[in-house]
Design a protein around this motif. Structure first.
Motif, PDB file in Angstrom:
ATOM      1  N   LEU A  76       0.824  -1.217   0.000  1.00 30.54           N
ATOM      2  CA  LEU A  76       0.000   0.000   0.000  1.00 30.54           C
ATOM      3  C   LEU A  76       0.855   1.263   0.000  1.00 30.54           C
ATOM      4  O   LEU A  76       0.542   2.233  -0.690  1.00 30.54           O
ATOM      5  N   CYS A  77       1.922   1.237   0.784  1.00 28.06           N
ATOM      6  CA  CYS A  77       2.767   2.432   0.869  1.00 28.06           C
ATOM      7  C   CYS A  77       3.357   2.752  -0.497  1.00 28.06           C
ATOM      8  O   CYS A  77       3.374   3.894  -0.942  1.00 28.06           O
ATOM      9  N   SER A  78       3.819   1.709  -1.160  1.00 25.40           N
ATOM     10  CA  SER A  78       4.400   1.893  -2.479  1.00 25.40           C
ATOM     11  C   SER A  78       3.374   2.470  -3.448  1.00 25.40           C
ATOM     12  O   SER A  78       3.675   3.321  -4.282  1.00 25.40           O
ATOM     13  N   ARG A  79       2.117   2.013  -3.287  1.00 27.56           N
ATOM     14  CA  ARG A  79       1.048   2.457  -4.173  1.00 27.56           C
ATOM     15  C   ARG A  79       0.701   3.929  -3.919  1.00 27.56           C
ATOM     16  O   ARG A  79       0.451   4.694  -4.838  1.00 27.56           O
ATOM     17  N   VAL A  80       0.686   4.328  -2.624  1.00 30.14           N
ATOM     18  CA  VAL A  80       0.220   5.673  -2.302  1.00 30.14           C
ATOM     19  C   VAL A  80       1.322   6.719  -2.484  1.00 30.14           C
ATOM     20  O   VAL A  80       1.032   7.900  -2.632  1.00 30.14           O
ATOM     21  N   GLU A 118       3.174   6.354   5.914  1.00 27.82           N
ATOM     22  CA  GLU A 118       2.903   6.114   7.322  1.00 27.82           C
ATOM     23  C   GLU A 118       1.394   6.048   7.573  1.00 27.82           C
ATOM     24  O   GLU A 118       0.897   5.209   8.309  1.00 27.82           O
ATOM     25  N   GLU A 119       0.671   6.952   6.919  1.00 20.56           N
ATOM     26  CA  GLU A 119      -0.763   7.052   7.144  1.00 20.56           C
ATOM     27  C   GLU A 119      -1.502   5.826   6.608  1.00 20.56           C
ATOM     28  O   GLU A 119      -2.463   5.350   7.207  1.00 20.56           O
ATOM     29  N   VAL A 120      -1.019   5.303   5.486  1.00 23.01           N
ATOM     30  CA  VAL A 120      -1.757   4.245   4.810  1.00 23.01           C
ATOM     31  C   VAL A 120      -1.422   2.865   5.360  1.00 23.01           C
ATOM     32  O   VAL A 120      -2.198   1.923   5.216  1.00 23.01           O
ATOM     33  N   CYS A 121      -0.314   2.729   6.015  1.00 22.33           N
ATOM     34  CA  CYS A 121       0.158   1.402   6.424  1.00 22.33           C
ATOM     35  C   CYS A 121      -0.790   0.761   7.433  1.00 22.33           C
ATOM     36  O   CYS A 121      -1.055   1.339   8.479  1.00 22.33           O
ATOM     37  N   PRO A 122      -1.302  -0.436   7.154  1.00 25.33           N
ATOM     38  CA  PRO A 122      -2.255  -1.084   8.058  1.00 25.33           C
ATOM     39  C   PRO A 122      -1.574  -1.651   9.300  1.00 25.33           C
ATOM     40  O   PRO A 122      -2.247  -1.961  10.278  1.00 25.33           O
ATOM     41  N   GLU A 124       1.143  -0.253  10.978  1.00 22.99           N
ATOM     42  CA  GLU A 124       2.037   0.709  11.639  1.00 22.99           C
ATOM     43  C   GLU A 124       3.486   0.280  11.469  1.00 22.99           C
ATOM     44  O   GLU A 124       4.286   0.328  12.406  1.00 22.99           O
ATOM     45  N   ALA A 125       3.806  -0.183  10.276  1.00 27.97           N
ATOM     46  CA  ALA A 125       5.126  -0.758  10.056  1.00 27.97           C
ATOM     47  C   ALA A 125       6.108   0.262   9.492  1.00 27.97           C
ATOM     48  O   ALA A 125       7.309   0.145   9.686  1.00 27.97           O
ATOM     49  N   ILE A 126       5.592   1.276   8.800  1.00 27.22           N
ATOM     50  CA  ILE A 126       6.492   2.311   8.271  1.00 27.22           C
ATOM     51  C   ILE A 126       6.087   3.616   8.937  1.00 27.22           C
ATOM     52  O   ILE A 126       4.913   3.993   8.931  1.00 27.22           O
ATOM     53  N   ILE A 127       7.012   4.285   9.585  1.00 22.30           N
ATOM     54  CA  ILE A 127       6.668   5.552  10.234  1.00 22.30           C
ATOM     55  C   ILE A 127       7.784   6.560  10.001  1.00 22.30           C
ATOM     56  O   ILE A 127       8.904   6.202   9.639  1.00 22.30           O
ATOM     57  N   MET A 128       7.403   7.805  10.194  1.00 23.82           N
ATOM     58  CA  MET A 128       8.362   8.884   9.972  1.00 23.82           C
ATOM     59  C   MET A 128       9.208   9.052  11.230  1.00 23.82           C
ATOM     60  O   MET A 128       8.678   9.225  12.327  1.00 23.82           O
ATOM     61  N   SER A 129      10.527   9.038  11.067  1.00 23.14           N
ATOM     62  CA  SER A 129      11.408   9.164  12.224  1.00 23.14           C
ATOM     63  C   SER A 129      11.735  10.636  12.465  1.00 23.14           C
ATOM     64  O   SER A 129      11.174  11.516  11.832  1.00 23.14           O
ATOM     65  N   GLN A 130      12.656  10.873  13.371  1.00 24.53           N
ATOM     66  CA  GLN A 130      13.057  12.264  13.640  1.00 24.53           C
ATOM     67  C   GLN A 130      14.401  12.592  13.010  1.00 24.53           C
ATOM     68  O   GLN A 130      14.988  13.614  13.312  1.00 24.53           O
TER      69      GLN A 130
END
Ligand code: SF4
Ligand code: SF4
Lengths: 167, 342
Positions: A76-80, A118-122, A124-130
């Motif tokens: 999904l992330c790749s798609r979005v 990050e938003e689309v991932c079902p 919570e596997a990809i998230i934005m770091s700092q």
């Protein structure tokens, strides 16, 4: 708003003191001089570093829990991704989640830090770091594979908490 | 005739002037940074004090581009005119009283011209040739506009500048700059130094405003107004030729503050110094120091004004020049004449 409606408002009734101009200049100059003695906002970058708040969107990372990534390679992330920065290739695994990404690559030159992945991932596997220090001397270095993307869950807990609190 | 003495003086003044120019650029960047709550250049050397050196080295190594359609000769001549004019104005500025050293009397000015004031006016208006020629020779519409603006601005402000100086002339009845300074050595009512700024505040204001226009400093920097004219007259300049314009602008600022100090702030006069009982040599040195401090304060004023007042629109500039400054300068002459007659 139409162009006719937005008229310029000029203050016509200036007092004599204001029209003399000099007192106003003096007023302005006292303000500038006062500003000289207020503290500066500058961060002396290489020595001092900006510590971003949890809402900050740094480079996207993959969450690693109990030694494996959470990602189920749904794609999904790749798609979005609006910048077409993510490439996922799925593989099968013996674990309960059944699928895992054989290859997960984010092209950090393409990524625009929008956070859609990050938003689309079902999961919570990809998230934005700092992390925001991303400079490369050649394009090859900018291809982040799983080795660079996987981050233990403890390190990104603040972001996860932030996401939960805003869901 | 003794030729060594003026040569030494010229070398000293040039050296001090150019160093001040370099550090004035640094000071401007630093002060503007403080005004905008920033830090400013602080990496090269302690507190960034070597920044001017780095800047100059950088300018020397830049490629020097001359546009193909430009008039090559005039294009390289223009920055030279600007700089030479800016530096040579300093020749008639007295930076101290006559000093007695090794059995000799040294006049602390390079050329004691008896029409110093006229020389000053003549040279400072020559500076506009550098700008106009650079604008014309670049063969670029923006440069040309900058050059034209500069000449129009010069004509409108030269008048009120000359007229406000007449007030000073009437009071001190001399064109010689050191006489004008000596004349400012007395006291008004026993405690106010008799500087011309207190004698004719109106003339001082018109003169300072006109001189701001003359040096192309904000709020009158229309010849290079970046938002409208790219870089104005020096759009087509690069490398050290651009550096020369840069130097000229700041050298002009120093000369301007020296002139303002000399004409209105009492020059090298150090008020009440005769009451402390120093030796004559110490008094002379303190007076030179006083001159330096006054120049520094005027320069600071220049910088703060630049970061306070926005640029004038072109029609406003002309309006102020002809409809406000000129009548005010004439009014100043009338008032001065009235008080002299009394
Ligand atoms: S959306 Fe999440 S689970 Fe799906 S492939 Fe991307 S990271 Fe993996
Ligand atoms: S942050 Fe946006 S651009 Fe970057 S990888 Fe995620 S979806 Fe793509």
């Amino acid at each position: 708003m139409s162009l006719e409606k937005s008229t310029i408002i000029r203050k016509k009734d200036l007092s004599l003191l204001e029209r003399l101009y000099i007192p106003e200049i003096v007023k302005g100059m006292t303000l500038t001089i006062r500003q000289m003695f207020t503290p500066t906002f500058t961060t002396q970058y290489p020595e001092e570093r900006f510590q971003p708040p949890a809402s900050f969107r740094g480079r996207p990372v993959l969450v690693e829990e109990h030694g494996v990534e959470r990602c189920v390679a749904c794609g999904l992330c790749s798609r979005v991704c609006p910048a077409l920065a993510i490439e996922v290739q799925a593989g099968e695994t013996e674990l309960g989640k059944e699928r895992y990404p054989e290859k997960f690559e984010i092209n950090m030159i393409r990524c625009i830090f929008c956070g859609f992945c990050e938003e689309v991932c079902p999961e919570e596997a990809i998230i934005m770091s700092q992390e925001y220090e991303l400079a490369f001397t050649n394009p090859q270095d900018a291809l982040f594979g799983k080795d660079k993307l996987l981050v233990p869950i403890e390190k990104v807990q603040t972001r996860l908490d932030f996401l939960r609190s805003n869901r | 005739m003794n030729i060594i003495e003026p040569l030494i003086k010229i070398a000293l003044v040039l050296l001090i002037n150019l160093t001040t120019v370099a550090y004035l650029v640094y000071a401007e960047r630093r002060v503007s940074a403080f005004i905008q709550n920033r830090v400013g250049p602080n990496r090269v050397g302690p507190m960034g004090l070597l920044q001017p050196v780095a800047d100059i080295v950088k300018l020397f190594f830049k490629e020097d581009i001359v546009p193909t359609a430009a008039n090559k000769f005039v294009h390289s001549l223009a920055p030279l005119i600007s700089l030479i004019v800016a530096l040579s104005t300093f020749a008639v500025i007295p930076f101290g009283n006559t000093i007695h050293l090794f059995g000799h009397d040294f006049k602390l000015m390079i050329a004691d011209v008896n029409v110093g004031l006229l020389y000053l006016l003549a040279l400072s208006s020559l500076g506009v040739y550098g700008i106009t020629l650079s604008g014309w020779s670049s063969n670029n519409k923006y440069s040309l506009l900058g050059g034209l603006r500069s000449s129009a601005q010069m004509i409108s402000y030269e008048l009120s500048m000359g007229l406000s100086i007449i007030g000073v002339l009437m009071i001190s009845s001399s064109l010689q700059l050191d006489k004008i300074v000596v004349h400012q050595g007395n006291y008004l009512m026993g405690f106010i130094p008799k500087w011309n700024i207190f004698l004719q505040p109106l003339g001082c204001i018109t003169f300072v405003v006109a001189y701001f226009a003359e040096t192309n400093r904000l709020p009158f920097d229309l010849p290079e107004a970046e938002p409208e004219l790219v870089g104005g007259y020096h759009t087509e300049y690069s490398g050290m030729k651009f550096g020369l314009f840069f130097l000229a602008e700041y050298a002009n600022m120093i000369t301007a503050s020296a002139v303002i100090t000399t004409l209105y702030l009492g020059g090298w006069q150090f008020p009440f110094i005769e009451n402390f009982g120093f030796s004559p040599l110490a008094v002379s040195l303190l007076q030179v120091a006083a001159f330096g401090v006054k120049i520094a304060l005027v320069l600071l004023f220049f910088i703060i004004v630049r970061w306070t007042i926005p640029r004038f629109r072109y029609d406003q500039l002309m309006n102020i020049g002809w409809k406000v400054m000129l009548p005010l300068a004439i009014l100043n002459i009338i008032i001065t004449g009235f008080f002299i007659l009394l």
